[in-house]
Scaffold this motif. Structure first.
Motif, PDB file in Angstrom:
ATOM      1  N   TYR A   1     -12.538  -5.335   6.926  1.00 58.31           N
ATOM      2  CA  TYR A   1     -11.714  -6.545   6.959  1.00 58.31           C
ATOM      3  C   TYR A   1     -11.557  -7.161   5.565  1.00 58.31           C
ATOM      4  O   TYR A   1     -10.487  -7.647   5.202  1.00 58.31           O
ATOM      5  N   GLY A   2     -12.640  -7.143   4.785  1.00 58.67           N
ATOM      6  CA  GLY A   2     -12.624  -7.908   3.544  1.00 58.67           C
ATOM      7  C   GLY A   2     -12.345  -7.125   2.280  1.00 58.67           C
ATOM      8  O   GLY A   2     -12.235  -7.718   1.202  1.00 58.67           O
ATOM      9  N   ILE A   3     -12.217  -5.795   2.356  1.00 56.69           N
ATOM     10  CA  ILE A   3     -12.065  -5.030   1.118  1.00 56.69           C
ATOM     11  C   ILE A   3     -10.776  -5.383   0.390  1.00 56.69           C
ATOM     12  O   ILE A   3     -10.728  -5.403  -0.846  1.00 56.69           O
ATOM     13  N   GLU A   4      -9.731  -5.701   1.140  1.00 53.80           N
ATOM     14  CA  GLU A   4      -8.484  -6.081   0.485  1.00 53.80           C
ATOM     15  C   GLU A   4      -8.665  -7.372  -0.297  1.00 53.80           C
ATOM     16  O   GLU A   4      -8.147  -7.523  -1.412  1.00 53.80           O
ATOM     17  N   SER A   5      -9.425  -8.325   0.278  1.00 53.28           N
ATOM     18  CA  SER A   5      -9.697  -9.580  -0.428  1.00 53.28           C
ATOM     19  C   SER A   5     -10.516  -9.331  -1.686  1.00 53.28           C
ATOM     20  O   SER A   5     -10.288  -9.961  -2.731  1.00 53.28           O
ATOM     21  N   VAL A   6     -11.474  -8.418  -1.594  1.00 49.04           N
ATOM     22  CA  VAL A   6     -12.297  -8.110  -2.761  1.00 49.04           C
ATOM     23  C   VAL A   6     -11.438  -7.517  -3.876  1.00 49.04           C
ATOM     24  O   VAL A   6     -11.542  -7.912  -5.040  1.00 49.04           O
ATOM     25  N   VAL A   7     -10.578  -6.583  -3.520  1.00 53.71           N
ATOM     26  CA  VAL A   7      -9.732  -5.944  -4.537  1.00 53.71           C
ATOM     27  C   VAL A   7      -8.777  -6.956  -5.146  1.00 53.71           C
ATOM     28  O   VAL A   7      -8.584  -7.017  -6.375  1.00 53.71           O
ATOM     29  N   ARG A   8      -8.177  -7.795  -4.290  1.00 56.73           N
ATOM     30  CA  ARG A   8      -7.245  -8.807  -4.803  1.00 56.73           C
ATOM     31  C   ARG A   8      -7.975  -9.800  -5.694  1.00 56.73           C
ATOM     32  O   ARG A   8      -7.455 -10.240  -6.728  1.00 56.73           O
TER      33      ARG A   8
END
Length: 1278
Positions: free
Chosen positions: A353-360
């Motif tokens: 769920y959160g990997i996109e937030s981490v990358v962004r």
């Protein structure tokens, strides 16, 4: 005080007059401390006046604390009174706004005085006030004061807890009071109390039994920000203690059932409270909430993380990553980093769920100038990539995966080394198939990432090595720089190794090998193949140079272990290139590097990982090189044995070069059953062989040769028999080191012989190398027993395609082609040891057709390159035996299909061509002559490869011998009816070529025609000379023979020369020969012009027009200025004129008197010096003078010739020129032309000056081979 203030004094005019002057502080502005104390204690003074006075005192205390405190300290009574006055103001204030100023001054005063009695004074007063307070609201100023004092005075919290323990009751009562202001003050004071380790320890039971539940209830119900902030402050202090964390999280009843979310939420209310604050819009509370979560988790992520995870807090933490607050981002990164240590964090898919937030988030923070934030974010990303379970795909779409790679590229480029170091760790973690298998795999993006990472290592600049003595500080700084960059390089190489492992893993996945979305027929770089080749290229161009350059500065076992491991993985990355890769590494001294690393770092039990990596690397390289070198079909068993030996011995082989040489020279104990020493010797020999085979000679050749000699002696003494693959290495190393050491004596040679005799097949120990061949052929002890087999193996391995092409390209060139070094070495061996030639001839009979073919080619090239070697007598008898065997064992069909027979015949001709002088032919020569002529009779005209060398040999036999032998040769050849029939068939091919519609003849077919015409012409001449018996005639059409010259149609010059030789022979015999039957048919020309029949009858079988056409053609051929052709044409003209003069002198005079002849003469003269003194010119002019053609050559030309001859150095003239000049002078002297007396004297002088005419001895240049055709120059020029 107001009036005084106008004068710049802070005093009360009404009171100041009775004050001692010592209380007046001479400050800008001046202050009377007594006026301040008395005014504040004056009950009649207004509150506004008191606030003003107190404000002025606060300012003076802030700017001039030292003189104020010194003055107060002089009188303890006044100081206590002043403190009591200030304390009384706290409880007389009517509103809360009036409390802040006296509280601030009182706290500042007590804290700055730093005297324990004043602290106790305030605490005692506070205790009294709390005891007599009617309500909690009345206690608020006191509690507020205590909180501020605890904050300002270190150790006050311990005093409160130890000496004023009943204060806790008031605090508990305050938490229960329904006023959040009071609760906030109480929480603030509690926070100060629990910030002290001593107080915290004393209040442990208080918290567990009474405060915990009350505090959590207060936190959960807090509404105002003040209370929320103070509660979070107290909570942070409490969370510093593992005991308090355990109490708060109610961990005592947590069982093994960590999956029960409802139970966890009920027992752990804190996560929900913190989650509530996290969802607030206040950034301060969000930061405090995240920091408290972190404070809990830091004690034991495994114990406490499940409660937060089941509360879905990770989801909201990832959402907070979209903020712009650096402190909040830092806090979230830290909290998430601790959560990654719990498997539930991954199993519940929070990372998905959160990997996109981490990358962004990473993409955003890389634009900021906050190094620590960069490092923490990348560290979180790395841990997620490392710990993500394989079965749960992290990146669910291609765009997200590309964004992640792009972020890492930018992070690696960061100029701050610490940030880049964290980035390369993330690169190493992302190189997993489950992370990157979103079809299609982004191989191009990965290549960009890997290249960026390795180039970042190249950009690292180490300070130069200072070999002089330097300061300790400078040396330490340099060491730290090397260490940091070494750590960075280690992480980079780990990333590269993981990239290589990724390529190997993808080989088993069809979906990962190429891009399924590539359009049909188009090429894509986004394939596993291109990615794998990129890894090999980038390793060669960047990875290897960077690591080796760093290792020159400092040796790191950890770095080298990862580096060597990466190289081992690369063997499997591109299976089709593993051989090339192995050879590249071995030739670049990587065997030496691996052995040096093992010797330096892996002795004993140290650095087992490096030892294993180096051993695996050497194992893979040796097996790869071995499998590439072996082409035997049954080598699998050998590979298994070799594999077991390497696996068993390599980990224990940790010795340097001197120790290695000592190891080779050792002899095992004959009574010891342990074979470790011999196995280690075998293993070392294999490694040295691989290194030496690729020019990495890190062990001195002389010392290695001596060590192997000792090894052989040990083998001989022990009666051991090394495996073939080991003894193959021994032989190779001896061969390449032979020139650096002394020759082997009998003992090691006996050891070699014994091992070879016990070897079932020498091919098992054979290595195709010229030095090994030279080694075997150098020792007679080895040549006699193994020479035939070694040479047979040599020829079976040697590739002769280049040699054949070089020989074919050389053609008519006088220079010899450049052959490969191996072939040149063999030729050199043959020159030094002629007895090897006999072995080669044996191989022609005993070996396969392919080997025999290569042997014959070798002998042929050897004779061409070494004209000074006398081997004719040695070889001729062997050739006879070989030829006899071939003729007996083969039929006509198999003979014509043989590839070796043409080579044998060519070689036979080359051997005969080496005779520099005429000699009597012996029985061997005549047997060879008989067999060759018999062989020719079995051939067809199309068997060019067989016929060409055969006709050359027959032609040589006619010309390179004595008169007596010539007569016998002619008799042998004329007795062979099949040979004469073959000659007629070959000659008739001349009329069929060139045909306008048919294909042109090849150069070999042209050469065969030349040899046939030359041999036929020689047979005609010698049959006529010796009147030999003829058993078979040759029939030829006269008109076709003439037309071959007249209508030549771009025939090769040598073919025209050959036909002219035949024409000369029949002209000399007046077209009458027992060997030749001439077919004369009426021509179309004679039917058209019957008037010429009378002349034709005198010239029979020639016609007048044919004669004239022939003369014109011969004149045209002269203009071509080809030396051999010119000699042949002039000789033919001479014989033709003799024939015409005998048959019809009128026609002869007509031919010789043509004006064209004079033009021809001047065309041939090039105007240079001595241009008349050329044999063809002199013979042509002799012809003109002989037949009194004064219109062609005048007295002036004759005078010019005599002048040039008088100037020339007659003794240095070539033989042909000297002979032609003599004939010309004799013709002039014979009276064929009128001479002046002076000219006659000149002629006589020149004749006397010319060398005496003797028979020209044969030389090596008399018989030449032109375009594969044997030509006797004496035959042409005669």
């Amino acid at each position: 005080m107001e009036a005084a203030a106008g004068a710049g004094l802070l005093v009360c005019e009404r009171l100041h007059a009775r004050h001692d002057p010592r209380w007046l502080l001479q400050l800008p502005p001046a202050l009377c401390l007594a006026c301040v104390i008395e005014t504040l204690g004056d009950g009649g003074a207004s509150l506004v006046r008191k606030k003003h006075v107190l404000s002025c005192f606060r300012d003076v205390l802030a700017w001039h604390a030292v003189p104020v405190l010194q003055l107060l300290a002089q009188d303890e009574r006044v100081c206590v009174h002043f403190i009591g006055t200030l304390f009384g103001m706290l409880h007389t204030a009517e509103d809360s706004s009036a409390l802040d100023l006296p509280t601030e001054v009182l706290v500042r005063l007590v804290a700055d005085l730093k005297l324990e009695q004043y602290v106790h004074c305030v605490l005692d007063e506070s205790q009294k006030e709390l005891s007599k307070a009617a309500t909690m609201r009345g206690s608020l100023p006191t509690l507020n004061l205590l909180g501020k004092l605890a904050d300002a005075i270190p150790g006050l919290a311990d005093i409160l807890v130890i000496e004023h323990g009943n204060l806790m009751e008031h605090l508990l009562a305050g938490l229960m009071y329904p006023n959040e202001g009071i609760k906030a003050t109480v929480c603030y004071l509690y926070g100060k109390l629990y910030s002290s380790p001593i107080s915290s320890e004393r209040l442990s039971v208080h918290f567990t039994e009474r405060l915990c539940d009350l505090f959590l209830a207060t936190l959960g119900n807090a509404q105002t920000k003040e209370l929320q902030v103070n509660c979070m402050g107290l909570l942070k202090e409490l969370l510093n203690s593992d005991h308090f964390v355990s109490v708060i999280m109610n961990n005592s009843r947590r069982g093994a059932d960590s999956e029960n979310a409802e139970l966890l939420e009920k027992e752990n209310p804190l996560p929900l409270m913190l989650k509530k604050l996290l969802l607030s819009r206040d950034e301060m509370l969000q930061v405090a909430s995240v920091q408290c979560m972190t404070a809990v988790l830091v004690h034991s992520p495994i114990k406490y993380a499940p409660a937060f995870i089941h509360a879905d807090i990770p989801e909201f933490l990832f959402e907070r990553l979209s903020c712009t607050s650096e402190i909040l981002l830092w806090s979230v990164y830290c909290c998430l980093l601790l959560l990654t240590e719990e498997r539930l964090f991954f199993s519940k898919c929070h990372t998905v769920y959160g990997i996109e937030s981490v990358v962004r988030s990473l993409k955003g923070i890389l634009q900021l100038n906050n190094v620590e934030l960069h490092k923490q974010g990348l560290l979180l990303f790395t841990e997620i990539l490392k710990r993500q379970p394989v079965e749960i795909k992290l990146f669910t779409n291609l765009a997200m995966c590309k964004d992640a790679i792009g972020v890492l590229v930018e992070a690696v480029k960061c100029p701050v080394l610490e940030v880049a170091a964290e980035a390369v760790k993330a690169v190493a973690a992302i190189m997993r198939k489950d992370h990157l298998s979103c079809p299609p795999v982004q191989y191009v993006e990965l290549q960009r990432l890997i290249e960026t990472m390795l180039k970042r290592c190249v950009d690292l600049s180490l300070p130069p090595i200072n070999r002089r003595s330097a300061s300790h500080l400078g040396h330490s700084t340099q060491n730290k720089a090397v260490l940091r960059q070494g750590q960075f390089l280690l992480s980079t190489v780990e990333g590269f190794r993981n990239a290589c492992r990724l390529a190997v893993e993808c080989q088993s996945d069809p979906l990962a090998q190429e891009n399924a979305f590539t359009a049909p027929g188009s090429e894509s770089e986004n394939t596993l193949g291109s990615y794998s080749e990129f890894l090999l290229r980038i390793c060669d161009s960047l990875c290897i140079p960077v690591v080796l350059k760093h290792s020159e500065r400092t040796s790191s076992p950890a770095l080298m272990e990862v580096f060597i491991s990466a190289l081992s993985t690369l063997f499997a990355v591109v299976p089709s290139m593993h051989e090339k890769f192995s050879r590249k590494l071995a030739s670049s001294s990587f065997i030496r590097l691996a052995l040096e690393l093992k010797a330096k770092f892996c002795t004993g039990q140290s650095n087992p990982a490096l030892n294993q990596a180096c051993s695996s690397f050497l194992y893979s390289m040796c097996l790869s090189l071995h499998s590439a070198a072996e082409k035997m079909e049954d080598s699998s068993q050998e590979e298994r044995e070799m594999s077991e030996l390497l696996q068993r011995s390599l980990p224990q082989l940790n010795c340097n070069v001197p120790e290695s040489l000592t190891l080779l020279s050792e002899t095992p104990d004959p009574f010891c059953l342990d074979e470790a020493l011999r196995s280690h010797q075998y293993c070392l020999l294999l490694l040295l062989y691989c290194a030496y085979a690729l020019e990495d000679r890190f062990v001195p050749e002389a010392e290695l040769f001596s060590a192997i000699r000792n090894f052989l002696l040990s083998v001989q003494d022990q009666g051991d028999c090394p495996p073939p693959y080991v003894f193959r290495a021994v032989l190779y190393l001896l061969a390449v080191c032979q020139n650096k050491g002394e020759a082997l004596d009998l003992s090691p040679l006996c050891a070699i012989r014994r091992v070879l005799e016990n070897t079932s097949d020498l091919s098992l120990v054979y290595i195709h190398h010229p030095l090994l061949l030279k080694f075997f052929l150098h020792y007679s002890e080895l040549v006699g027993k193994f020479g035939h087999r070694i040479l047979q193996l040599w020829f079976s391995w040697e590739d002769y395609s280049q040699i054949e092409s070089e020989d074919a390209v050389s053609g008519l060139s006088s220079s010899l082609p450049d052959y490969p070094n191996s072939f040149t070495t063999l030729l050199h061996i043959l020159k030094e040891n002629s007895s090897v030639l006999l072995i080669l001839l044996d191989l022609v009979c005993l070996s396969t057709t392919e080997v025999a073919h290569k042997v014959l080619m070798t002998l042929s090239m050897f004779l061409k390159r070494n004209e000074d070697v006398v081997v004719c007598d040695l070889l001729r008898s062997q050739f006879l035996q070989i030829l006899q065997q071939l003729l007996v064992e083969s039929s006509s069909t198999t003979l014509r299909a043989s590839k070796n027979l043409p080579l044998l015949l060519s070689l036979l001709f080359l051997v005969q061509l080496r005779n520099e002088a005429e000699r009597e032919l012996d029985s061997t020569d005549f047997k060879l002559l008989h067999h060759v002529s018999d062989l020719c009779g079995k051939c067809r005209p199309g068997d060019v490869e067989l016929l060409q060398p055969s006709l050359n040999f027959l032609y040589w036999s006619l010309h390179q011998t004595t008169t007596c032998s010539q007569q016998r040769v002619v008799a042998v050849l004329l007795s062979s009816v099949p040979l004469l029939e073959l000659l007629q068939k070959v000659l008739e091919l001349t009329w069929m070529w060139p045909c306008r519609s048919g294909p042109t003849l090849s150069s070999s077919e042209e050469a065969l025609l030349c040899s046939a015409w030359l041999l036929t012409a020689s047979l005609l001449a010698h049959q006529h000379r010796f009147n030999s018996e003829v058993h078979q005639t040759i029939s030829l059409d006269v008109e076709q023979v003439l037309n071959a010259v007249i209508l030549r149609r771009k025939k090769p010059a040598l073919l025209l020369v050959s036909i002219l030789q035949f024409l000369r022979a029949i002209l000399r015999q007046n077209f009458s020969s027992a060997l030749l039957v001439l077919i004369v048919q009426p021509t179309a020309q004679s039917r058209i012009e019957p008037s010429s029949s009378e002349d034709d009858a005198s010239l029979y079988p020639l016609a007048t027009w044919q004669v004239l056409s022939l003369v014109v053609s011969l004149q045209n051929l002269l203009v071509q200025k080809d030396l051999l052709l010119s000699q042949s044409v002039v000789a033919c003209l001479e014989v033709l004129m003799e024939y015409l003069h005998r048959k019809n002198q009128g026609i002869a005079l007509h031919v010789i008197s043509q004006p064209w002849n004079r033009f021809l003469l001047f065309t041939l003269l090039d105007g240079g010096e001595n241009s008349f003194l050329r044999p063809e010119i002199l013979r042509l002019m002799t012809l003109f003078v002989r037949y009194r053609s004064s219109g062609i050559i005048s007295q002036s030309e004759i005078s010019q010739i005599l002048q040039e001859a008088a100037k020339a150095k007659l003794a240095e003239l070539p033989g042909a020129t000297s002979q032609a000049l003599r004939l010309f002078l004799l013709q002039l002297q014979s009276g064929s032309c009128e001479m002046e007396p002076a000219q006659e004297g000149t002629i006589q002088t020149l004749l006397e000056s010319l060398p005496a005419r003797t028979r020209t001895h044969l030389s090596a240049q008399d018989m030449v081979c032109l375009g594969g055709v044997a030509v006797s120059l004496l035959h042409i020029a005669d």
